[in-house]
Design an enzyme around this catalytic site. Structure first.
Site, PDB file in Angstrom:
ATOM      1  CB  SER A 180      -1.304   0.055   1.184  1.00 55.88           C
ATOM      2  OG  SER A 180      -1.435  -1.025   1.439  1.00 55.88           O
TER       3      SER A 180
HETATM    4  N1  SAH Z   1      -0.317  -3.871   3.901  1.00 57.44           N
HETATM    5  C1  SAH Z   1      -0.923  -5.349   2.607  1.00 57.44           C
HETATM    6  C2  SAH Z   1      -1.560  -4.936   1.392  1.00 57.44           C
HETATM    7  C3  SAH Z   1      -1.039  -5.587   0.962  1.00 57.44           C
HETATM    8  S1  SAH Z   1      -2.433  -6.288  -0.696  1.00 57.44           S
HETATM    9  C4  SAH Z   1       1.047  -4.591   2.569  1.00 57.44           C
HETATM   10  O1  SAH Z   1       1.964  -3.068   2.733  1.00 57.44           O
HETATM   11  O2  SAH Z   1       1.867  -5.178   1.864  1.00 57.44           O
HETATM   12  C5  SAH Z   1      -4.074  -6.915  -0.083  1.00 57.44           C
HETATM   13  C6  SAH Z   1      -3.548  -7.797   0.407  1.00 57.44           C
HETATM   14  O3  SAH Z   1      -4.970  -8.778   0.839  1.00 57.44           O
HETATM   15  C7  SAH Z   1      -3.047  -9.876  -0.663  1.00 57.44           C
HETATM   16  O4  SAH Z   1      -1.843  -9.522  -0.416  1.00 57.44           O
HETATM   17  C8  SAH Z   1      -3.909 -10.529  -0.878  1.00 57.44           C
HETATM   18  O5  SAH Z   1      -3.730 -11.524  -1.616  1.00 57.44           O
HETATM   19  C9  SAH Z   1      -5.103  -9.942   0.103  1.00 57.44           C
HETATM   20  N2  SAH Z   1      -5.580 -10.312   0.980  1.00 57.44           N
HETATM   21  C10 SAH Z   1      -7.172 -10.303  -0.444  1.00 57.44           C
HETATM   22  N3  SAH Z   1      -8.512 -11.359  -0.197  1.00 57.44           N
HETATM   23  C11 SAH Z   1      -8.181 -12.180   1.255  1.00 57.44           C
HETATM   24  C12 SAH Z   1      -8.844 -12.728   2.135  1.00 57.44           C
HETATM   25  N4  SAH Z   1      -9.746 -13.024   2.120  1.00 57.44           N
HETATM   26  N5  SAH Z   1      -8.636 -13.317   2.649  1.00 57.44           N
HETATM   27  C13 SAH Z   1      -6.593 -12.819   3.544  1.00 57.44           C
HETATM   28  N6  SAH Z   1      -5.905 -12.117   2.457  1.00 57.44           N
HETATM   29  C14 SAH Z   1      -6.439 -11.559   1.658  1.00 57.44           C
END
Ligand code: SAH
Length: 213
Positions: free
Chosen positions: A63
């Site tokens: 993010s």
């Molecule tokens: N805060 C993280 C952002 C990751 S992007 C960072 O700074 O790196 C969002 C993440 O949510 C992705 O890795 C995706 O695989 C995960 N995601 C999407 N749906 C999900 C679910 N139902 N349960 C767990 N993770 C999920």
């Protein structure tokens, strides 16, 4: 620690965070301490302190620093809370939550991302983080209730299970909306009445639920 990166990190804090109104000292100190470049591939490291999300593989992104800071500021963590994070991704926000709270329970659905994040967080010495590969929309019942729940992926509606796992006076932050844009919302449990506020417009990758919760 690389001197070059710390200069970029200071500029990020000054221009992207303080310049846009982030003022919580604990949040700013944590954002200075956690090295965002350690959470992206080497080829992307020169862009790690840019004002944007960056790819982390598997169609997912780390993010934007400002959105992470805004989320953390709204949580008003004091240091002893139990936090649930949905969407570990790179582990960057997980590290920041680990700096600012007592313990972090983080759920990621993509096992390769979860294990990369685990390795990074172990290398950096975070012992107050548990990571699980699962569908985060179901929460993590064994460790509920949580003082704060942060969802890092966008959902059309609030997953009911997450609201159920929020402590009294707990806060849930989640981007609500479709794939072309969402509103970052905060839900606060005030004496079993849920108060809802919008923090800002945002764009997150979708929250992928195994079932419709
Ligand atoms: N805060 C993280 C952002 C990751 S992007 C960072 O700074 O790196 C969002 C993440 O949510 C992705 O890795 C995706 O695989 C995960 N995601 C999407 N749906 C999900 C679910 N139902 N349960 C767990 N993770 C999920």
């Amino acid at each position: 620690m690389s001197i070059g990166f710390s200069v970029y990190r200071e500029k990020m804090i000054q221009n992207q965070l303080i310049g846009r109104g982030i003022s919580d000292k604990r949040v700013l100190d944590a954002m200075m301490k956690v090295e965002r470049h350690r959470f992206v591939d080497e080829a992307l490291q020169p862009r790690a302190y840019n004002d944007c999300a960056l790819p982390i593989g598997y169609g997912q992104t780390i993010s934007q620093p400002y959105i992470v800071a805004l989320t953390l500021e709204n949580l008003k963590l004091k240091g002893d809370e139990k936090v649930l994070e949905i969407g570990t991704g790179s582990g960057y926000q997980t590290a920041l939550l680990a700096e600012l709270s007592g313990s972090v329970f983080s759920i990621e659905r993509i096992s390769q991302l979860a294990s990369q994040a685990r390795n990074r967080l172990d290398e950096l010495g975070y012992i107050n983080v548990a990571i699980r590969v699962s569908d985060g929309t179901l929460g993590w019942k064994e460790f509920a209730p949580f003082d704060a729940i942060v969802v890092s992926a966008a959902s059309k509606k609030i997953p009911e299970r997450l609201l159920e796992q929020l402590s009294i006076s707990g806060k849930l932050i989640i981007p609500i909306g479709g794939s072309f844009g969402q509103k970052l919302k905060i839900f606060e449990n005030e004496n079993n009445k849920i108060e809802e506020k919008t923090i800002c417009n945002c764009i997150f990758v979708p929250l992928i639920s195994e079932k419709n919760s």
